[in-house]
Scaffold this active site. Structure first.
Site, PDB file in Angstrom:
ATOM      1  N   ARG A 231       0.814  -1.047  -0.021  1.00  0.00           N
ATOM      2  CA  ARG A 231       0.079   0.006  -0.046  1.00  0.00           C
ATOM      3  C   ARG A 231       0.891   1.224  -0.107  1.00  0.00           C
ATOM      4  O   ARG A 231       0.426   2.428   0.619  1.00  0.00           O
ATOM      5  CB  ARG A 231      -1.020  -0.052   1.106  1.00  0.00           C
ATOM      6  CG  ARG A 231      -2.104  -0.973   1.250  1.00  0.00           C
ATOM      7  CD  ARG A 231      -3.011  -0.814   0.004  1.00  0.00           C
ATOM      8  NE  ARG A 231      -3.892  -1.910   0.039  1.00  0.00           N
ATOM      9  CZ  ARG A 231      -3.526  -3.328  -0.493  1.00  0.00           C
ATOM     10  NH1 ARG A 231      -2.491  -3.468  -1.221  1.00  0.00           N
ATOM     11  NH2 ARG A 231      -4.383  -4.180  -0.452  1.00  0.00           N
TER      12      ARG A 231
ATOM     13  N   SER B  23     -11.359  -0.547   3.144  1.00  0.00           N
ATOM     14  CA  SER B  23     -10.786  -1.081   4.448  1.00  0.00           C
ATOM     15  C   SER B  23     -10.228   0.056   4.865  1.00  0.00           C
ATOM     16  O   SER B  23      -9.526   1.022   4.175  1.00  0.00           O
ATOM     17  CB  SER B  23      -9.470  -2.007   4.263  1.00  0.00           C
ATOM     18  OG  SER B  23     -10.048  -3.349   4.086  1.00  0.00           O
TER      19      SER B  23
ATOM     20  N   GLU C 296      -5.208   3.228   6.111  1.00  0.00           N
ATOM     21  CA  GLU C 296      -5.140   2.990   4.697  1.00  0.00           C
ATOM     22  C   GLU C 296      -5.650   3.971   3.869  1.00  0.00           C
ATOM     23  O   GLU C 296      -5.201   4.515   2.823  1.00  0.00           O
ATOM     24  CB  GLU C 296      -5.887   1.579   4.112  1.00  0.00           C
ATOM     25  CG  GLU C 296      -5.453   1.453   2.688  1.00  0.00           C
ATOM     26  CD  GLU C 296      -6.113   0.117   2.349  1.00  0.00           C
ATOM     27  OE1 GLU C 296      -5.902  -0.974   3.305  1.00  0.00           O
ATOM     28  OE2 GLU C 296      -6.496  -0.339   1.351  1.00  0.00           O
TER      29      GLU C 296
HETATM   30  C1  LIG Z   1     -15.788  -0.616  -1.330  1.00  0.00           C
HETATM   31  C2  LIG Z   1     -14.188  -0.541  -1.562  1.00  0.00           C
HETATM   32  C3  LIG Z   1     -13.213  -1.521  -1.663  1.00  0.00           C
HETATM   33  C4  LIG Z   1     -11.914  -1.045  -1.551  1.00  0.00           C
HETATM   34  N1  LIG Z   1     -11.232  -2.465  -1.775  1.00  0.00           N
HETATM   35  C5  LIG Z   1      -9.743  -2.180  -1.859  1.00  0.00           C
HETATM   36  C6  LIG Z   1      -8.865  -3.186  -2.063  1.00  0.00           C
HETATM   37  O1  LIG Z   1      -9.260  -4.315  -2.090  1.00  0.00           O
HETATM   38  N2  LIG Z   1      -7.419  -3.014  -2.268  1.00  0.00           N
HETATM   39  C7  LIG Z   1      -7.236  -1.811  -2.202  1.00  0.00           C
HETATM   40  O2  LIG Z   1      -5.793  -1.717  -2.455  1.00  0.00           O
HETATM   41  N3  LIG Z   1      -7.770  -0.693  -2.280  1.00  0.00           N
HETATM   42  C8  LIG Z   1      -9.170  -0.869  -1.981  1.00  0.00           C
HETATM   43  N4  LIG Z   1     -10.014   0.274  -1.853  1.00  0.00           N
HETATM   44  C9  LIG Z   1      -9.563   1.607  -1.838  1.00  0.00           C
HETATM   45  C10 LIG Z   1      -9.420   2.337  -3.069  1.00  0.00           C
HETATM   46  O3  LIG Z   1     -10.399   1.631  -4.001  1.00  0.00           O
HETATM   47  C11 LIG Z   1      -7.920   2.388  -3.674  1.00  0.00           C
HETATM   48  O4  LIG Z   1      -7.137   2.800  -2.942  1.00  0.00           O
HETATM   49  C12 LIG Z   1      -8.176   3.123  -5.321  1.00  0.00           C
HETATM   50  O5  LIG Z   1      -7.062   2.768  -5.983  1.00  0.00           O
HETATM   51  C13 LIG Z   1      -7.494   4.661  -4.955  1.00  0.00           C
HETATM   52  O6  LIG Z   1      -8.052   5.216  -6.280  1.00  0.00           O
HETATM   53  P1  LIG Z   1      -8.920   6.590  -6.595  1.00  0.00           P
HETATM   54  O7  LIG Z   1      -8.761   6.858  -7.951  1.00  0.00           O
HETATM   55  O8  LIG Z   1     -10.219   6.298  -5.769  1.00  0.00           O
HETATM   56  O9  LIG Z   1      -8.164   7.611  -5.828  1.00  0.00           O
HETATM   57  P2  LIG Z   1      -8.712   8.810  -4.850  1.00  0.00           P
HETATM   58  O10 LIG Z   1      -9.470   8.437  -3.702  1.00  0.00           O
HETATM   59  O11 LIG Z   1      -9.067   9.910  -5.636  1.00  0.00           O
HETATM   60  O12 LIG Z   1      -7.211   9.583  -4.293  1.00  0.00           O
HETATM   61  C14 LIG Z   1      -6.361   8.628  -3.339  1.00  0.00           C
HETATM   62  C15 LIG Z   1      -4.854   9.098  -3.356  1.00  0.00           C
HETATM   63  O13 LIG Z   1      -4.255   8.968  -4.627  1.00  0.00           O
HETATM   64  C16 LIG Z   1      -3.861  10.279  -5.196  1.00  0.00           C
HETATM   65  N5  LIG Z   1      -3.821  10.186  -6.549  1.00  0.00           N
HETATM   66  C17 LIG Z   1      -4.892   9.692  -7.491  1.00  0.00           C
HETATM   67  N6  LIG Z   1      -4.636   9.984  -8.619  1.00  0.00           N
HETATM   68  C18 LIG Z   1      -3.356  10.470  -8.845  1.00  0.00           C
HETATM   69  C19 LIG Z   1      -2.559  10.516  -9.733  1.00  0.00           C
HETATM   70  N7  LIG Z   1      -2.796  10.474 -11.237  1.00  0.00           N
HETATM   71  N8  LIG Z   1      -1.180  10.990  -9.604  1.00  0.00           N
HETATM   72  C20 LIG Z   1      -0.616  11.172  -8.413  1.00  0.00           C
HETATM   73  N9  LIG Z   1      -1.306  10.969  -7.091  1.00  0.00           N
HETATM   74  C21 LIG Z   1      -3.039  10.440  -7.701  1.00  0.00           C
HETATM   75  C22 LIG Z   1      -4.554  11.019  -4.484  1.00  0.00           C
HETATM   76  O14 LIG Z   1      -3.878  12.545  -4.488  1.00  0.00           O
HETATM   77  C23 LIG Z   1      -5.176  10.719  -3.128  1.00  0.00           C
HETATM   78  O15 LIG Z   1      -3.831  11.122  -2.440  1.00  0.00           O
HETATM   79  C24 LIG Z   1     -11.607   0.127  -1.736  1.00  0.00           C
HETATM   80  C25 LIG Z   1     -12.239   1.387  -1.441  1.00  0.00           C
HETATM   81  C26 LIG Z   1     -13.562   1.112  -1.598  1.00  0.00           C
HETATM   82  C27 LIG Z   1     -14.598   2.219  -1.569  1.00  0.00           C
END
Ligand SMILES: Cc1cc2nc3c(=O)[nH]c(=O)nc-3n(C[C@H](O)[C@H](O)[C@H](O)COP(=O)(O)OP(=O)(O)OC[C@H]3O[C@@H](n4cnc5c(N)ncnc54)[C@H](O)[C@@H]3O)c2cc1C
Length: 311
Positions: free
Chosen positions: A171, A222, A299
């Site tokens: 992570r 999580s 996380e």
């Molecule tokens: C129901 C649910 C289940 C989930 N299950 C999992 C799982 O099984 N495994 C897991 O690892 N995660 C899980 N997650 C967490 C989440 O899905 C991941 O962390 C996801 O990859 C975040 O992507 P996002 O586009 O939503 O990022 P955001 O939430 O929009 O941003 C997260 C971070 O990423 C940064 N960021 C985003 N895009 C960029 C970019 N292009 N360049 C630099 N920084 C950037 C942002 O600045 C921020 O700090 C889950 C979430 C939910 C709601």
């Protein structure tokens, strides 16, 4: 409007003042952005970040909003939502922009019979967000198949970097430390069997549906990271197991409550406040510490102005 913001607004014509952020998040928490822009091309993302840096306005790049808990007071400065989603395929390689949804990428690979991302089926959010936090599940993460990325560096240069650059671990990626913005990535797959890949993805989706709240219940997945420990499944002691043992499933503060089926998920039961979620998370952490002497680490990412590292 403050001087810097007014100047930025002139430079970024499509930017809007006061856009509410909660609809752009999975947790459905977050007040207005002082200035907000949707970057549907990597060029627009670069322009917006460079403009904010040059004018000296704090900025925050988000995408799917699935890993964020944003302050009810909103965010000062510029919020950029990255949605560019071009995808190209060539010789077991998929190249895409960071705003593409991870699920679209997983499906594309599955449909081509290319193996490597199937364990990530059902993880919400974008490819950029997945690389930022090295998203993964069932012992696999996006770092396993990432070949290279194109980043906008803090020095405003655009560079192609290899897997090593990201210093991936559980992570974690170097993007969390450096302030680089990820524009696009290339992922290298292995030949696989389309039917078998889809079978596995369907099984994973079923498992996830049993574990997670229904899709329309706001949560950020999580809340805490698992604890790295040899001998445990996938080398991790599940934070949810520890939280369950300390009775976390019964905890609730205001409209923020722990999901009754999964002790590591906080649900917004309708109008939860940023402060409620934070207090609840602190209580969960304290209970685990008191019982096991282990300090859980979030996380998810709190975004409240003060914690904005990209600025
Ligand atoms: C129901 C649910 C289940 C989930 N299950 C999992 C799982 O099984 N495994 C897991 O690892 N995660 C899980 N997650 C967490 C989440 O899905 C991941 O962390 C996801 O990859 C975040 O992507 P996002 O586009 O939503 O990022 P955001 O939430 O929009 O941003 C997260 C971070 O990423 C940064 N960021 C985003 N895009 C960029 C970019 N292009 N360049 C630099 N920084 C950037 C942002 O600045 C921020 O700090 C889950 C979430 C939910 C709601």
């Amino acid at each position: 409007m403050r001087g810097g913001i007014a100047e930025l607004k002139v430079r970024l014509k499509q930017a809007k003042a006061g856009e509410l952020l909660y609809p752009h998040t999975a947790m459905k928490v977050g007040g207005p952005a002082e200035l907000f822009i949707e970057a549907d091309t990597s060029q627009k993302l670069v322009e917006a970040v460079i403009a904010a840096r040059e004018i000296g306005v704090p900025y925050f790049v988000m995408a799917g909003g699935s890993n964020l808990v944003i302050s009810d007071a909103g965010l000062s400065g510029l919020v950029i939502r990255y949605t560019a989603c071009n995808l190209v395929a060539d010789d077991l390689t998929l190249g895409c922009e960071g705003g593409l949804s991870l699920w679209s990428l997983v499906q594309e690979a599955g449909n081509r019979g290319w193996a490597g991302l199937e364990s990530l089926a059902g993880i919400p959010g974008s490819v950029g967000g997945a690389v930022f936090g090295n998203a993964g599940a069932f012992g696999y993460s996006i770092s396993d198949i990432l070949e290279s990325g194109i980043v906008l560096t803090p020095a405003n240069t655009i560079e192609t970097v290899g897997n090593d650059y990201f210093k991936f671990r559980y992570r974690h990626s170097y993007l969390k430390e450096s302030g680089d913005i990820l524009l696009s990535v290339k992922l290298k797959f292995k030949p696989g069997d389309k039917e078998a890949l889809w079978q596995k993805m369907k099984e994973i989706l079923t498992l996830r549906a049993e574990k997670h709240p229904p899709h329309d219940w706001p949560c950020a997945g999580s809340f805490f990271k698992n604890i790295e420990k040899a001998g445990e499944p996938y080398g991790k002691l599940a934070a949810g197991i520890l939280l369950d043992k300390v009775g976390a499933k019964n905890l609730r503060i205001g409209q923020a409550g722990v999901y009754f089926k999964h002790a590591n998920i906080i649900v917004n039961y309708g109008g939860a406040r940023f402060a409620d979620i934070r207090r609840l998370a602190n209580l969960m952490r304290q209970k685990v510490f008191d019982e096991f002497g282990i300090t859980l680490e979030e996380e998810i990412r709190y975004v409240d102005g003060s914690g904005r590292k990209q600025a």
